[in-house]
Write a protein that holds these residues in place. Sequence first.
Motif, PDB file in Angstrom:
ATOM      1  N   LYS A   1       0.854  -1.186   0.000  1.00  0.00           N
ATOM      2  CA  LYS A   1       0.000   0.000   0.000  1.00  0.00           C
ATOM      3  C   LYS A   1       0.888   1.233   0.000  1.00  0.00           C
ATOM      4  O   LYS A   1       1.753   1.385   0.864  1.00  0.00           O
ATOM      5  CB  LYS A   1      -0.916   0.025   1.221  1.00  0.00           C
TER       6      LYS A   1
ATOM      7  N   LEU B   1      -2.890   5.306  -2.793  1.00  0.00           N
ATOM      8  CA  LEU B   1      -3.688   6.408  -2.279  1.00  0.00           C
ATOM      9  C   LEU B   1      -2.885   7.683  -2.466  1.00  0.00           C
ATOM     10  O   LEU B   1      -1.779   7.810  -1.926  1.00  0.00           O
ATOM     11  CB  LEU B   1      -4.014   6.178  -0.799  1.00  0.00           C
TER      12      LEU B   1
ATOM     13  N   THR C   1       0.880   5.346   0.172  1.00  0.00           N
ATOM     14  CA  THR C   1       0.165   6.583   0.453  1.00  0.00           C
ATOM     15  C   THR C   1       1.143   7.697   0.085  1.00  0.00           C
ATOM     16  O   THR C   1       2.195   7.833   0.710  1.00  0.00           O
ATOM     17  CB  THR C   1      -0.249   6.684   1.930  1.00  0.00           C
TER      18      THR C   1
END
Length: 86
Positions: free
Chosen positions: A46, A84, A48
């Motif tokens: 993930k 993200l 960010t």
Amino acid sequence: MDINNLISIIKEKILVEIQCEDLKIEDKSFLHKNHKGNDGSKFHIKLTIKSEQLKQYSKIESNKLIYKTLDEEMKKFIHSLQILII
């Protein structure tokens, strides 16, 4: 490849190619632990990314830039990439 090495490589490549104010990289491989076809040699990552540069692009364009930057890692070490942009 171990996850710490992969995270270091991802961080270095993104910081070279993309103007970031902040970058957080997380190992979310546990989300794929029991998925069919998951052999444990690839990771779920993930990202960010706080980036004014990426916010100027469409979501598709910014994701393409990230995927292009991490092309080799996507082929060899990453099962899933969650992005993200903030």
